[in-house]
Scaffold this active site. Structure first.
Site, mmCIF file in Angstrom:
data_model
loop_
_atom_site.group_PDB
_atom_site.id
_atom_site.type_symbol
_atom_site.label_atom_id
_atom_site.label_comp_id
_atom_site.label_asym_id
_atom_site.label_seq_id
_atom_site.Cartn_x
_atom_site.Cartn_y
_atom_site.Cartn_z
ATOM 1 N N ASP A 99 0.839 -1.190 0.000
ATOM 2 C CA ASP A 99 0.000 0.000 0.000
ATOM 3 C C ASP A 99 0.885 1.254 0.000
ATOM 4 O O ASP A 99 2.069 1.206 0.321
ATOM 5 C CB ASP A 99 -0.886 -0.012 1.233
ATOM 6 C CG ASP A 99 -2.195 0.732 1.024
ATOM 7 O OD1 ASP A 99 -2.340 1.415 -0.006
ATOM 8 O OD2 ASP A 99 -3.076 0.631 1.902
ATOM 9 N N GLU A 154 2.779 6.841 -2.631
ATOM 10 C CA GLU A 154 2.516 8.042 -3.421
ATOM 11 C C GLU A 154 2.921 9.319 -2.683
ATOM 12 O O GLU A 154 3.389 10.270 -3.302
ATOM 13 C CB GLU A 154 1.019 8.149 -3.769
ATOM 14 C CG GLU A 154 0.400 6.900 -4.353
ATOM 15 C CD GLU A 154 -0.199 6.011 -3.286
ATOM 16 O OE1 GLU A 154 -0.622 4.894 -3.630
ATOM 17 O OE2 GLU A 154 -0.237 6.425 -2.105
ATOM 18 N N ASP A 202 -8.843 3.669 -3.422
ATOM 19 C CA ASP A 202 -9.943 3.969 -2.511
ATOM 20 C C ASP A 202 -11.153 4.536 -3.245
ATOM 21 O O ASP A 202 -11.280 5.745 -3.464
ATOM 22 C CB ASP A 202 -9.480 4.951 -1.441
ATOM 23 C CG ASP A 202 -8.376 4.366 -0.577
ATOM 24 O OD1 ASP A 202 -8.115 3.155 -0.696
ATOM 25 O OD2 ASP A 202 -7.776 5.119 0.207
#
Length: 770
Positions: A426, A429, A491
């Site tokens: 995960d 970024e 998401d």
């Protein structure tokens, strides 16, 4: 970024220096080097006090040509993506004085003199080109009135841009996982990784590559921020700009979008094959929901007792203790004996996935260890870079350091040896710019590339510890990231609109070189109502990879209906489509093998599968799963869906109905159905077992034939080849001796001796539904 004020003027504070002519051309065996002054040279005095662009045009791979535009070269070679080494081509000066570079079927031609002209052609047809006022070095005043760069990125003082012609009717695709319209014409796209969810213009996976339906694609070899104006500033052109003194791009030719994608992935890398078990159903704890081993066991028992196939169980963030992510240590308060727990999960036939991220929280003992060893990003003053967003006092692992990579991987090895099978990588970024990297990389150019370094490090240790079985579940990526599958869509919200934007993101990513993709079934943020969840389930289970996951609520199917036994309950729908996908696993494995060999994605946008059909080119609410199965998810509670079937005969896999295309269809489906059509000529290999995807697919294999063109197909299953031929009213198949069958219509013929033949009668024209 837009620099002009309409067609004639520049914006205030912008000083543009365009390539005005090809002043001289120097041809070497490796490249054509062109001196391009920023004014037409008529006297010797014109050569003074003048910015000059050096343009290098070079063959690279068959059908691929590289172009580099440079103003000042004294800054050295900037950080770029890793690309395949050049294989050569030809460079020459033609009789008319033009510089000609040829690579395979692609030719670049620079016309000497003014105006500036660089043209790319293939098969005698001009594909695109850089003409008057296309190439430029631009200087910006501090108060220049230009668009702001992405949030957190300071504006530069100098930029280089190129503008390539956009032909009439040409559609532009790609540029990463973008959640707006699939066709990018008219859009401004900023290549800058951000954690913005699926409902914004930001993207987790930014790829500076666009593909067209006009015989070419363009890859901008700049890992930092690239700003694209796709027919949105100069409406006849695609503009791309980067900060600094140079810009490099590749033009990739191809007769079809599939061939362009094949050549692009030869340049930037292709995914490895993923194991059969990864195609099965993944179930997670969800994110902030309370869970422990008892919760996990209750989910697993619930799936088993309801006959719901399950292949992978995923533990999200809170398998570790709060305030300590990622320290790779099980939270002993809720998982006191992880070794025994993992053994029990494996006894159930399950694989196990764990969540990680590349950040180390201050409370974790690993923080001090990593900081002391120099494994974390540092500020220019030498202190460790930290902030409190996400994890209190967290630092960021520096993947430009070989020592830091080895240290990070060594934290993962004990988990893999303990029994963990996959890792969800995960984040990656939110990477700061006010830092110093161990290898001296420019933080602006490393921002997007960080995700690639992070995922590559984790994928490498998985390959070392799980040879041939390495699987990531990654959120962030950039060009080249397709080599480390699988990626999921990030998401989303739990709405029909978000379901549709999620699909657009996946299709856009598929056209950017990524072969495998998944998403959170039911949406991530919020709790879906029963209608959204039940419509999302068939879409999710007819995607490349399938995972049930949410944020603050569980995604087990039995919480959405009072009557689980009803045919349209979430439990019944999950059972039906999870079992269907498991039976399709031989077909999906073949599609995954094709992705690894050619770059063709498992989920295929219609333009990729039917480039000759203009109606298919803008479609973004349907796709092909593999080469032959068309899926059109339903994005409404009432079940209304509109889809397009290209030319040929199509068979509804779930009902057996046959439809002749080209045709638009308006259908209405119950919750337990959706349009799933198989094209004529297809041979669909179906496994016998529907409880899991990782079985002996040759044992009990059924070849379901959908007669039509082409009359001959070869299907590969588990290393064996099956030849299927339709001649007149007879279908014949041959393959290895064993327990497999040939199916046409409702008839089924066993082929224990390695051959089978069956007459195609009236019923054979309508194969029985699954």
């Amino acid at each position: 970024m837009r620099f002009t004020n309409g067609f004639w003027l520049m914006r205030p504070g912008v000083e543009a220096h365009y390539a005005r002519e090809a002043y001289d051309l120097d041809a070497t065996p490796e490249a054509l080097v062109v001196t391009a002054p920023t004014k037409a040279i008529t006297t010797r005095g014109d050569t003074l006090n003048l910015p000059v662009l050096t343009v290098t045009v070079a063959p690279h791979l068959p059908g691929v040509i590289r172009v580099r535009i440079e103003h000042h070269t004294g800054g050295g070679e900037p950080l770029r993506f890793t690309t395949a080494p050049a294989e050569g081509g030809t460079v020459r000066i033609a009789d008319d004085g033009a510089g000609v570079v040829t690579s395979g079927d692609l030719e670049a031609r620079v016309t000497p003199g003014a105006p500036w002209s660089l043209r790319f052609s293939s098969g005698g047809r001009v594909l695109t080109g850089s003409g008057h006022r296309s190439q430029a070095w631009l200087r910006l005043a501090p108060d220049a009135e230009v668009d702001a760069p992405p949030v957190g990125l300071p504006r530069g003082g100098a930029y280089v841009h190129e503008q390539l012609d956009l032909g009439v009717g040409t559609h532009v695709y790609g540029l990463g996982e973008r959640f707006g319209p699939l066709v990018k014409n008219g859009q401004t796209v900023e290549i800058w990784n951000a954690d913005g969810g699926t409902s914004s213009e930001q993207a987790y996976k930014n790829v500076p590559f666009y593909l067209t339906d006009a015989g070419y694609g363009v890859f901008v070899n700049e890992p930092g921020h690239v700003s694209f104006e796709v027919g949105s500033e100069a409406v006849q052109r695609v503009q791309f700009s980067v900060e600094g003194e140079s810009l490099e791009y590749f033009v990739v030719a191809g007769a079809t979008p599939a061939e362009i994608l094949e050549r692009y992935t030869a340049l930037t890398g292709r995914p490895v094959e993923v194991p059969a078990w990864s195609y099965g159903t993944w179930l997670t704890t969800s994110f902030t929901t309370p869970y422990d081993e008892a919760t996990v066991t209750s989910f697993l028992d619930g799936m088993r007792d309801r006959d719901l196939p399950l292949s992978v169980f995923h533990f999200d963030c809170f398998w570790m203790r709060e305030f300590q992510w990622s320290d790779f240590a099980w939270d002993a308060r809720v998982f006191p004996d992880p070794d025994e727990m993992l053994a029990r999960l494996h006894e159930r036939g399950l694989k196990v996935s764990l969540w990680i991220n590349p950040y180390i929280a201050q409370r974790s003992p690993l923080f001090a260890e990593a900081a002391a060893a120099g494994h974390l990003l540092r500020r220019p003053d030498g202190s460790v870079w930290q902030w409190d967003l996400w994890q209190a006092g967290m630092g960021v692992v520096d993947f430009t350091s070989d020592a830091a990579v080895a240290w990070f991987q060594d934290r993962l090895r004990p988990l893999l040896r303990q029994g963990v099978d996959s890792l969800k990588t995960d984040f990656g970024e939110r990477i700061p710019l006010d830092v110093v990297y161990a290898d001296g990389s420019d933080p602006k150019r490393m921002h997007n590339l960080y995700a690639e370094r992070y995922n590559a490090a984790v994928h490498e240790v998985l390959e070392q510890e799980r040879p041939g079985e390495a699987v990531l579940f990654a959120r962030s990526a950039t060009a080249g990231g397709q080599q480390h599958p699988v990626h999921w869509g990030g998401d989303s919200t739990s709405t029909f609109a978000s379901m549709a934007e999620t699909l657009r993101g996946g299709l856009s990513l598929s056209l950017s070189g990524f072969g495998f993709w998944s998403h959170d079934i039911g949406g991530f943020e919020g709790t879906p109502d029963a209608a959204v969840f039940k419509r999302w389930v068939p879409f999710g289970l007819l995607s490349s990879h399938s995972r049930f996951h949410g944020s603050d609520s569980y995604r087990v199917p039995w919480i959405f209906d009072d009557d689980e036994s009803a045919p349209d309950s979430a439990v019944s729908i999950t059972r039906r489509f999870a079992k269907l996908k498991n039976r399709l696993s031989p077909y999906l494995l073949a599609a995954g093998r094709e992705a690894a060999e050619t770059g063709m994605p498992v989920m295929r946008p219609m333009v990729l599968a039917f480039p000759e059909d203009p109606t298919a080119r803008p479609l973004d609410r349907q796709y092909l799963l593999g080469p032959d199965v068309l899926v059109a998810p339903v994005f409404s509670e009432q079940g209304h869906v509109e889809l397009y079937l290209p030319a040929g005969t199509w068979t509804q896999l779930l009902t057996g109905e046959r439809v002749t295309g080209p045709a638009w269809r308006r259908e209405r489906h119950g919750f337990d159905s959706l349009p799933v059509y198989v094209r004529e000529g297809a041979v669909l290999p179906l496994g016998e077992r529907d409880d899991r995807p990782d079985t002996d697919h040759l044992d009990g294999l059924v070849l379901r034939v959908f007669p039509g063109s082409p009359a001959r197909r070869t299907v590969h299953v588990a290393g064996a080849a099956f030849d299927v031929v339709t001649t007149g009213d007879r279908v014949t198949a041959s393959g290895p001796a064993g327990r497999w069958s040939l199916a046409v219509g409702e008839a089924l013929v066993a082929a224990a001796d390695g051959t089978a033949s069956i007459t195609r009668d009236g019923r054979a024209e309508a194969p029985s539904p699954l």
